[in-house]
Scaffold this active site. Structure first.
Site, mmCIF file in Angstrom:
data_model
loop_
_atom_site.group_PDB
_atom_site.id
_atom_site.type_symbol
_atom_site.label_atom_id
_atom_site.label_comp_id
_atom_site.label_asym_id
_atom_site.label_seq_id
_atom_site.Cartn_x
_atom_site.Cartn_y
_atom_site.Cartn_z
ATOM 1 N N PHE A 1 0.862 -1.175 0.000
ATOM 2 C CA PHE A 1 0.000 0.000 0.000
ATOM 3 C C PHE A 1 0.902 1.230 0.000
ATOM 4 O O PHE A 1 1.871 1.289 0.764
ATOM 5 C CB PHE A 1 -0.895 -0.007 1.252
ATOM 6 C CG PHE A 1 -1.951 1.053 1.243
ATOM 7 C CD1 PHE A 1 -3.082 0.921 0.468
ATOM 8 C CD2 PHE A 1 -1.802 2.204 2.000
ATOM 9 C CE1 PHE A 1 -4.061 1.905 0.445
ATOM 10 C CE2 PHE A 1 -2.764 3.204 1.992
ATOM 11 C CZ PHE A 1 -3.900 3.047 1.210
ATOM 12 N N ASP B 1 2.718 -5.619 8.186
ATOM 13 C CA ASP B 1 1.496 -4.825 8.135
ATOM 14 C C ASP B 1 0.334 -5.811 8.026
ATOM 15 O O ASP B 1 0.223 -6.546 7.043
ATOM 16 C CB ASP B 1 1.537 -3.888 6.920
ATOM 17 C CG ASP B 1 0.320 -2.985 6.827
ATOM 18 O OD1 ASP B 1 -0.769 -3.393 7.272
ATOM 19 O OD2 ASP B 1 0.448 -1.876 6.269
ATOM 20 N N TYR C 1 -10.284 -0.686 11.442
ATOM 21 C CA TYR C 1 -11.572 -0.330 10.851
ATOM 22 C C TYR C 1 -11.996 -1.265 9.732
ATOM 23 O O TYR C 1 -13.064 -1.090 9.151
ATOM 24 C CB TYR C 1 -11.573 1.118 10.356
ATOM 25 C CG TYR C 1 -10.373 1.534 9.543
ATOM 26 C CD1 TYR C 1 -10.250 1.176 8.216
ATOM 27 C CD2 TYR C 1 -9.369 2.300 10.119
ATOM 28 C CE1 TYR C 1 -9.139 1.566 7.481
ATOM 29 C CE2 TYR C 1 -8.254 2.698 9.393
ATOM 30 C CZ TYR C 1 -8.150 2.322 8.060
ATOM 31 O OH TYR C 1 -7.053 2.707 7.329
ATOM 32 N N LYS C 2 -11.200 -2.275 9.427
ATOM 33 C CA LYS C 2 -11.578 -3.234 8.389
ATOM 34 C C LYS C 2 -12.253 -4.440 9.036
ATOM 35 O O LYS C 2 -13.392 -4.339 9.496
ATOM 36 C CB LYS C 2 -10.349 -3.630 7.571
ATOM 37 C CG LYS C 2 -9.661 -2.453 6.872
ATOM 38 C CD LYS C 2 -8.475 -2.921 6.045
ATOM 39 C CE LYS C 2 -7.635 -1.760 5.541
ATOM 40 N NZ LYS C 2 -8.343 -0.877 4.608
#
Length: 395
Positions: free
Chosen positions: A126, A195, A220-221
């Site tokens: 990412f 990560d 938040y996933k």
């Protein structure tokens, strides 16, 4: 088509996790974007009403002690720990993923010692992870070496200080070999930083079992903590005494209220704290984590694989060959909890899917992403999504 619908119904009837859907506020939409933002757990609004009106509104400053606000970062870290295979006392919650990546990468280079001036970074990461690693390298006198995860073993050497890798590729959903790559990094004398944003809450991670040094992740996933909910930092117990945070804030001080001009780091994972905790979002996360009560990550992983297998089967049955191709590996050992399909006109296709009640997202230029959150997604959802995708493609 009727056969697949009947199979979906049978699979949902036999699903031991199906009742968990009732723990969330959901509608008739097929929500396949939990790999970007998890659904709202049903009980969180009431908890937040109490936090706002009683803890903040009535108790005010007293809540730092009486409502245990002060201990929230480590307390909530201990709730996340079992979901990523960590013992208590190694995870602290706070700040964003980006900030925690910075802490972890810089701390890893300091732990690595002299003579090691390279940071290997997942070339498919990412983008923010790459940005942060590059900035950390400039500040510490290291250089960044982008490497595909599969090529990491061959790129390691005596100059490698740390390796920053994604457990699951955000674009394709590919699951990388955390145990094998961590072992290779250690054999080279370097530290492994992982990560976990696209794996925590979707599959077993095994941080302690596999000897990971440092790890970060968002909440938040698949952890359903809410938009912008705080991230977390894992520091393996064996590194905590030497963990040297590049962001030594007042709440990571051994005696925060001494207000000493010299920073004396606290013991343990508390060294990963920086400033005043963001209490509202942190306590919303704490409440959201209650949906995991009684749930085993292994069962979630089994359902995730079954869901993504079934979705791919439905896509193959409904969509003519060549209209979409899967970018997600077929092998279970290489798959996270999302399916990414390459498709011409992906942006327009996803827009139409959303209009018809199937919510996924896309990554430009041509990737449709469908995230399968086993706590609330069922097999009928997978079948319906594949069928509507075929309709949108004009089949």
């Amino acid at each position: 088509m009727s056969d697949l619908k009947e199979r979906a119904e049978a699979l949902d009837s036999a699903d031991e996790l199906a009742s968990l859907r009732e723990r969330f506020l959901l509608d008739d939409t097929v929500y396949l974007d939990g790999n970007s933002l998890g659904a709202l757990p049903r009980h969180v609004p009431a908890r937040m009403q109490d936090v706002i009106t009683r803890e903040w509104g009535a108790l005010r400053i007293r809540s730092w002690g009486e409502s245990d606000w002060w201990t929230a970062p480590e307390r909530i870290g201990d709730r996340i720990a079992p979901l990523v295979g960590a013992a208590a006392g190694q995870i602290v919650v706070g700040d964003s993923t980006s900030v925690n990546v910075f802490k972890a990468v810089v701390a890893a280079t300091r732990l690595a010692g002299e003579g090691r001036d390279e940071i290997l970074v997942d070339a498919t990461t990412f983008p923010t992870d790459g940005y942060i690693a590059s900035s950390a390298a400039r500040m510490t006198g290291h250089r960044v070496v982008p490497v595909a995860p599969s090529d990491v073993p061959g790129a390691l050497g005596p100059r490698t200080a740390a390796v920053l890798l994604n457990h699951v590729d955000y674009r394709t959903g590919r699951l990388h070999d955390l145990p094998g790559l961590t072992a290779a990094v250690h054999d080279a004398g370097a530290l492994a930083v992982w990560d976990l944003c696209h794996s925590a809450g979707a599959l077993p991670v095994g941080l302690d079992a596999h000897g990971v040094d440092l790890a970060v992740g968002c909440t938040y996933k698949y952890l359903n903590g809410g938009p912008g909910s705080p991230a977390y930092l894992y520091v393996a117990e064996r590194h905590q005494a030497a963990f040297d945070s590049p962001l030594p804030g007042w709440t990571s001080h051994a005696d925060p209220f001494a207000m000493s001009p010299e920073h004396v780091p606290a013991e343990g994972a508390l060294r990963g704290r920086v400033g005043t905790p963001d209490i509202l979002s942190m306590l919303a996360l704490e409440a959201a984590l209650e949906v995991w009560d009684g749930v085993q990550v292994e069962a979630v992983r089994a359902k995730s694989l079954a869901l993504t297998d079934f979705f791919l089967e439905c896509v193959a049955a409904y969509v003519p060959e060549g209209r979409v191709t899967s970018a997600t590996p077929a092998a279970h050992t290489e798959r996270g909890s999302q399916v990414s399909l390459r498709c011409a006109d992906a942006e327009a296709v996803m827009g139409e899917l959303i209009e018809r009640g199937v919510v996924g997202d896309l990554r430009r230029p041509d990737v449709l992403r469908f995230g399968f959150t086993p706590l609330y997604v069922g097999f009928a959802d997978a079948e319906r999504a594949a069928r509507i995708l075929a309709e949108v493609l004009g089949v």
